[in-house]
Design a protein around this motif. Structure first.
Motif, mmCIF file in Angstrom:
data_model
loop_
_atom_site.group_PDB
_atom_site.id
_atom_site.type_symbol
_atom_site.label_atom_id
_atom_site.label_comp_id
_atom_site.label_asym_id
_atom_site.label_seq_id
_atom_site.Cartn_x
_atom_site.Cartn_y
_atom_site.Cartn_z
ATOM 1 N N GLN A 18 33.600 -21.732 2.108
ATOM 2 C CA GLN A 18 33.753 -22.791 1.533
ATOM 3 C C GLN A 18 34.822 -23.139 0.631
ATOM 4 O O GLN A 18 34.754 -24.226 -0.077
ATOM 5 N N VAL A 19 35.751 -22.290 0.397
ATOM 6 C CA VAL A 19 36.729 -22.550 -0.653
ATOM 7 C C VAL A 19 37.421 -23.990 -0.569
ATOM 8 O O VAL A 19 37.668 -24.595 -1.473
ATOM 9 N N PHE A 20 37.513 -24.333 0.725
ATOM 10 C CA PHE A 20 38.244 -25.569 0.823
ATOM 11 C C PHE A 20 37.469 -26.731 0.549
ATOM 12 O O PHE A 20 38.037 -27.837 0.418
ATOM 13 N N ASN A 21 36.154 -26.580 0.490
ATOM 14 C CA ASN A 21 35.146 -27.729 0.095
ATOM 15 C C ASN A 21 35.160 -27.665 -1.282
ATOM 16 O O ASN A 21 34.953 -28.696 -1.975
ATOM 17 N N GLU A 22 35.079 -26.532 -1.800
ATOM 18 C CA GLU A 22 34.764 -26.332 -3.355
ATOM 19 C C GLU A 22 36.156 -26.748 -4.045
ATOM 20 O O GLU A 22 35.976 -27.185 -5.258
ATOM 21 N N PHE A 23 37.285 -26.589 -3.588
ATOM 22 C CA PHE A 23 38.396 -26.516 -4.237
ATOM 23 C C PHE A 23 39.437 -27.150 -3.217
ATOM 24 O O PHE A 23 40.475 -26.492 -2.614
ATOM 25 N N LYS A 29 51.085 -33.858 3.199
ATOM 26 C CA LYS A 29 50.846 -34.993 3.775
ATOM 27 C C LYS A 29 49.521 -35.446 3.575
ATOM 28 O O LYS A 29 48.627 -34.692 3.843
ATOM 29 N N PRO A 30 49.236 -36.716 3.473
ATOM 30 C CA PRO A 30 47.784 -37.309 3.103
ATOM 31 C C PRO A 30 47.129 -37.210 4.647
ATOM 32 O O PRO A 30 47.551 -37.417 5.637
ATOM 33 N N PRO A 31 45.738 -37.025 4.667
ATOM 34 C CA PRO A 31 45.082 -37.010 5.929
ATOM 35 C C PRO A 31 44.920 -38.607 6.301
ATOM 36 O O PRO A 31 45.209 -39.477 5.315
ATOM 37 N N LEU A 32 45.027 -38.886 7.603
ATOM 38 C CA LEU A 32 44.920 -40.276 7.920
ATOM 39 C C LEU A 32 43.427 -40.565 8.053
ATOM 40 O O LEU A 32 42.624 -39.776 8.237
ATOM 41 N N HIS A 33 43.154 -41.959 7.563
ATOM 42 C CA HIS A 33 41.560 -42.376 7.820
ATOM 43 C C HIS A 33 41.809 -43.948 8.487
ATOM 44 O O HIS A 33 42.639 -44.644 8.287
ATOM 45 N N GLY A 34 40.624 -43.819 9.294
ATOM 46 C CA GLY A 34 40.437 -45.212 10.067
ATOM 47 C C GLY A 34 39.109 -45.428 10.601
ATOM 48 O O GLY A 34 38.432 -44.383 10.771
ATOM 49 N N MET A 525 38.214 -26.050 6.779
ATOM 50 C CA MET A 525 39.133 -26.998 6.295
ATOM 51 C C MET A 525 38.969 -28.410 6.770
ATOM 52 O O MET A 525 38.488 -28.559 7.606
ATOM 53 N N THR A 526 39.426 -29.363 6.239
ATOM 54 C CA THR A 526 39.772 -30.649 6.526
ATOM 55 C C THR A 526 40.720 -30.488 7.525
ATOM 56 O O THR A 526 41.651 -29.724 7.937
ATOM 57 N N VAL A 527 40.718 -31.707 8.561
ATOM 58 C CA VAL A 527 41.844 -31.518 9.771
ATOM 59 C C VAL A 527 43.390 -31.554 9.008
ATOM 60 O O VAL A 527 43.892 -30.985 9.818
ATOM 61 N N GLN A 528 43.587 -32.198 8.031
ATOM 62 C CA GLN A 528 45.042 -32.210 7.469
ATOM 63 C C GLN A 528 45.146 -30.729 6.904
ATOM 64 O O GLN A 528 46.312 -30.218 7.369
#
Length: 613
Positions: A18-23, A29-34, A525-528
């Motif tokens: 969970q390290v990527f969610n907690e920190f 590059k920023p993640p894209l949102h749409g 991890m997030t996709v980015q």
């Protein structure tokens, strides 16, 4: 990148998924949102072409076709004479459809012919490296079947570019680097080298690059479509009229003439007889996620085989990119790639590949028993999947003779260039549920251009073998598809789209796509984050290009890898190589069903770029 790597090491040391969610990690590059659509490709202009089509009301298939056309026109490691394939999610049918628009060996392409020319493998470049063009046919077929717009509309961005666009440095410099070869082919020289006789004969970065012959060819396709529409034909029928003009009309005649003039083998009959194939994809379930790949004419099943083995192993407990984690994945990939190198080939030719056995869960459990947790096995070879489909292996005599010989793990520039040759990616999605994942390729610089068409020919013949002892399923034959590296990916979870992802760079593709997928599924991890996270690379597989070399034990790591990790991996028998970026290039779309939105990821490795709305 250093900050990102250190944070990932922290995650590994704590073995905290969970390290990527907690920190949250600060990505480069920023993640894209749409919430309406997403268009991600190998170059910024490709993403722009997709956005243009979406803004005019097109769906994800329309946009992917525009992006493919733009990518071919800007020579984004491919051209119009290359090969195209795709995985498409059909929202009404709620199923994944596989598209096989790969070219085939010309009718005159035989083992005897190439051996008579002194080749151990078909050549890397030139007219004798070319299979029949597949990209135009693939584009027009998926547009007709699943798109909503006309060919004229989706080709508009590419035609504008063919009339003249500011060429980017990567392609311009590649042309200059390869100008000696380009000068061997008169039509290529005419297109690529506008400054003949000057110190720099290629275009400069930012210079307007004009391709009049290509523009004329694309206009002929549009004219064929528009003429058919005027005669009362439907949208689909009109697009297929353009298809026929390319493969059976004056365009085909000039491709064949121009190719043969330069020593190639493609005939008008080869073009007329070629067809796009709509296929059932292969898939496996990994911990509740259905992962889809193209069939064994690609390397896609490698990732499926690897996932079957890995679901029996506690990867999360090892810690992200720990020596144990890297060693385990390396060994699993050794086994999967060894099977690829011996068993994968054209499913439409005899013999039939043993895919049921190769993808069985029982076979995977037997394969992982071969892994030595303490040492790399440089001689890991293919297994025998036939008993797992209740058959006897007809090639036991040569299977047991797959000796590695002398192990050479030294890497050189030529080997690395061949290993990562070619390919781009196109990934699109829309709010109606259409999804496209592509890794089109072929016809990269330096390409032989076919006569006055502006069409750069494929170089995919080199993926064949001429000796059945190397791979009895991938021996060159007229009309056959070579086993290729191209491998788009789709994943569904709970019956709904979860991930669409793709990667360029030859034999790297499935090994880094596997790590990307595990980054998200196992480590949260997030996709980015997953696209940028440091990966490792193995070369313990036969390269699909050049001399088909293999480098057992060679391992590329990120240059920030800690010394104590390096020492442990050396102890396990690896020869280490380091790169400043090992993250891709990967492009991906994650489907956030909680918020009914898209997340786009595009790695920081190359020129990949996305736009969402």
């Amino acid at each position: 990148m250093k900050k990102l790597f250190l944070l990932l090491c922290l995650g590994a040391c704590t073995a905290n998924a969970q390290v990527f969610n907690e920190f949250p990690v600060q990505t480069q590059k920023p993640p894209l949102h749409g919430k309406h659509w997403m268009a991600i490709g190998g170059k910024p202009l490709a993403a722009t072409a997709g956005a243009m089509i979406f803004s005019k009301g097109g769906n994800a298939v329309d946009a992917s076709c525009a992006m493919l056309a733009a990518s071919c026109t800007m020579w984004d490691v491919l051209s119009w004479g290359g090969e195209m394939q795709a995985l498409i999610y059909h929202p009404k049918l709620k199923k994944v459809i596989a598209i096989n628009a790969h070219g085939v060996a010309p009718s005159g392409a035989t083992v005897e012919y190439y051996k008579s020319k002194g080749y151990q493998y078909p050549p890397e470049y030139g007219p004798l490296a070319a299979v029949t063009p597949g990209t135009p046919g693939g584009l027009m077929e998926i547009l007709a079947e699943y798109g909503t717009m006309s060919l004229k509309e989706v080709l508009a961005p590419a035609m504008s570019m063919a009339a003249g666009y500011p060429i980017e440095a990567q392609t311009a410099n590649s042309i200059e680097k390869n100008k000696k070869l380009i000068k061997e082919w008169p039509y290529s020289k005419k297109v690529f080298l506008p400054h003949l006789g000057e110190e720099r004969e290629a275009p400069e970065a930012g210079e307007i690059f004009v391709q009049i012959d290509l523009l004329n060819t694309l206009q002929k396709l549009v004219d064929a479509e528009q003429d058919a529409l005027k005669k009362g034909k439907s949208r689909k029928e009109a697009i297929r009229a353009a298809y026929d003009r390319f493969y059976k009309g004056d365009i085909a005649k000039e491709i064949a003439r121009g190719t043969q003039e330069q020593g190639g083998l493609i005939t008008e009959a080869d073009l007329a007889n070629w067809k796009v194939k709509f296929e059932e994809p292969l898939h496996v379930n990994y911990k509740g996620i259905d992962v889809y790949k193209l069939a064994q004419w690609t390397q896609g099943p490698v990732m499926l085989q690897a996932l079957n083995m890995l679901e029996n192993i506690d990867l999360k407990g090892m810690g992200y990119n720990s020596p144990k984690y890297i060693h385990t994945l390396y060994q699993v990939m050794n086994l999967a790639f060894a099977d690829r190198d011996f068993y994968y080939g054209d499913p439409y030719s005899v013999p039939n590949e043993p895919m049921k056995g190769l993808l069985s869960k029982e076979y995977a459990k037997e394969r992982i028993k071969l892994i030595n947790p303490d040492k790399n096995d440089p001689k890991a070879g293919p297994g025998d999947p036939y008993p797992y489909q209740n058959e006897k292996n007809p090639y036991l005599n040569i299977l047991n003779d797959q000796s590695v010989g002398k192990v050479d793990s030294r890497l050189n520039d030529k080997f690395l260039e061949d290993f990562t040759a070619g390919t781009t990616s196109v990934v699109t999605a829309d709010k109606e549920g259409w999804i496209v994942s592509m890794t089109p390729s072929g016809g990269w610089v330096p390409a032989t251009i076919a006569g006055n068409t502006g069409i750069g020919l494929s170089q995919r013949m080199q993926a064949f073998v001429l000796d059945p002892k190397e791979n009895p399923f991938n021996v060159l034959e007229p009309g056959k598809i070579p086993r290729v590296t191209l491998t788009p990916s789709l994943a569904l979870k709970d019956g709904k789209p979860y991930l669409a992802f793709a990667k360029q760079a030859g034999d790297e593709q499935d090994q880094l796509l596997l790590q990307f997928f595990l980054n998200m599924v196992e480590f949260g991890m997030t996709v980015q984050e997953a696209t940028e996270a440091p990966s490792f690379k193995t070369y313990q597989l036969k390269a699909s290009f050049g001399n088909h070399e293999k480098k057992p034990g060679a391992l590329t790591l990120h240059q920030e890898t800690p010394e104590f990790y390096r020492a442990e991996l050396k102890r396990k028998g690896y020869t280490l190589n380091f790169q400043p970026r090992t993250s891709g290039p990967i492009n991906a779309i994650y489907f956030d069903w909680k918020h009914q939105t898209f997340w786009g990821g595009s790695s920081n490795h190359g020129e990949d770029y996305g736009i969402g709305w």
